[in-house]
Design an enzyme around this catalytic site. Structure first.
Site, PDB file in Angstrom:
ATOM      1  CD  GLU A 216      -3.019  -1.001   0.254  1.00 46.79           C
ATOM      2  OE1 GLU A 216      -3.141   0.083  -0.367  1.00 46.79           O
ATOM      3  OE2 GLU A 216      -3.737  -1.989   0.058  1.00 46.79           O
TER       4      GLU A 216
ATOM      5  NE  ARG B   7     -17.499  -3.579   2.311  1.00 46.68           N
ATOM      6  CZ  ARG B   7     -17.790  -4.865   2.563  1.00 46.68           C
ATOM      7  NH1 ARG B   7     -19.025  -5.247   2.752  1.00 46.68           N
ATOM      8  NH2 ARG B   7     -16.828  -5.763   2.627  1.00 46.68           N
TER       9      ARG B   7
ATOM     10  CB  CYS C 286      -6.025  -3.133   6.509  1.00 46.48           C
ATOM     11  SG  CYS C 286      -6.091  -4.908   6.805  1.00 46.48           S
TER      12      CYS C 286
ATOM     13  CG  HIS D 234      -4.658  -4.942   1.828  1.00 42.08           C
ATOM     14  ND1 HIS D 234      -4.979  -3.603   1.819  1.00 42.08           N
ATOM     15  CD2 HIS D 234      -5.401  -5.499   2.834  1.00 42.08           C
ATOM     16  CE1 HIS D 234      -5.866  -3.353   2.782  1.00 42.08           C
ATOM     17  NE2 HIS D 234      -6.141  -4.487   3.404  1.00 42.08           N
TER      18      HIS D 234
HETATM   19  N1  PCA Z   1      -8.085  -7.140   6.451  1.00 37.11           N
HETATM   20  C1  PCA Z   1      -8.993  -6.085   6.846  1.00 37.11           C
HETATM   21  C2  PCA Z   1      -8.782  -5.932   8.324  1.00 37.11           C
HETATM   22  C3  PCA Z   1      -8.064  -7.146   8.771  1.00 37.11           C
HETATM   23  C4  PCA Z   1      -7.576  -7.778   7.542  1.00 37.11           C
HETATM   24  O1  PCA Z   1      -6.829  -8.767   7.478  1.00 37.11           O
HETATM   25  C5  PCA Z   1      -8.811  -4.817   6.024  1.00 37.11           C
HETATM   26  O2  PCA Z   1      -8.422  -4.900   4.855  1.00 37.11           O
HETATM   27  O3  PCA Z   1      -9.069  -3.718   6.528  1.00 37.11           O
END
Ligand code: PCA
Length: 231
Positions: free
Chosen positions: A95, A105, A158, A183
């Site tokens: 990111e 959401r 996240c 991610h």
């Molecule tokens: N993904 C979520 C929160 C925890 C995770 O593993 C997110 O993308 O915000």
């Protein structure tokens, strides 16, 4: 006569480094989270003069940042990579930016569902990752792992922990700490429940994490390479 300004000392090559990796617990009805499955398998990995420490953080507003802060206090890492699941993404995605907003959401694991609330009241609107996101993507692609820079970490937990991490690094007295967020896709056993959903094997996720850590340790100034999107 004025004294010359002393040059900042670069750490001796023998000084050990600590890398903190965090992964989340499962959320939204899942029984596992690929981020923790991948991160935990690297606990204790020694790469060059660095040792990797893995910690699980809860998918809960505030508590995620508290757990991260606790781990940073305990380990005093020089490099921090927080990892999270992005169901529906087909690639490993470092990111670029964390934004100062919580707009969930779905409820988190404790039932919180804030709408348009700052992560840190009075904090800057956003922070950029200090990981070499372009270099990481280049190395991943070269190793045969699908990867792209992502320009939005969303507005759920996240992004929340990513913003919390960067705010802490920016306001913490210890200089020189770098960090960011990545991610990652579903594991195949998760994607099997959603027809057409992309996934990545645990083996590939772990390989990609190793490449990300090694690249972040080696590259302190990111490369200039296109990583943008038209929309
Ligand atoms: N993904 C979520 C929160 C925890 C995770 O593993 C997110 O993308 O915000």
């Amino acid at each position: 006569m004025t004294k010359p300004t002393p040059k900042p000392k670069s750490p001796s090559p023998r000084v050990p480094l600590r890398v903190l990796l965090t992964g989340f617990d499962p959320f939204e009805g899942e029984v596992l989270n690929p981020s923790w499955e991948a991160v935990r398998s690297l606990d204790g990995w020694e790469v060059g003069r660095a040792t990797v420490h893995a910690r699980q953080v809860p998918c809960v507003l505030g508590e995620a940042i508290d757990a991260l802060a606790h781990a940073m206090d305990e380990l005093q890492p020089q490099l921090v990579l927080c990892i999270g699941q992005a169901g529906g993404r087909a690639e490993f995605t470092p990111e670029r930016i964390a934004i100062n907003v919580d707009d969930f959401r779905v409820p988190d694991n404790a039932g919180h569902q804030p709408i348009d609330v700052p992560v840190v009241r009075g904090g800057p609107d956003a922070y950029f990752s200090t990981l070499p996101v372009k270099a990481i993507v280049r190395e991943l692609r070269a190793a045969g792992v699908p990867a792209s820079v992502s320009n939005s970490a969303g507005t759920f937990v996240c992004n929340h922990i990513f913003y919390g991490l960067m705010h802490r690094i920016a306001t913490h007295p210890l200089p020189g700490v770098r960090g960011g967020f990545i991610h990652i896709p579903y594991l195949p056993e998760q994607a099997a429940r959603f027809a057409g959903a992309p996934s990545m094997s645990l083996e590939t996720l772990v390989k990609a994490l190793r490449i990300s850590v090694s690249t972040a340790l080696a590259v302190t100034h990111d490369i200039a390479e296109t990583g943008g999107q038209l929309h």
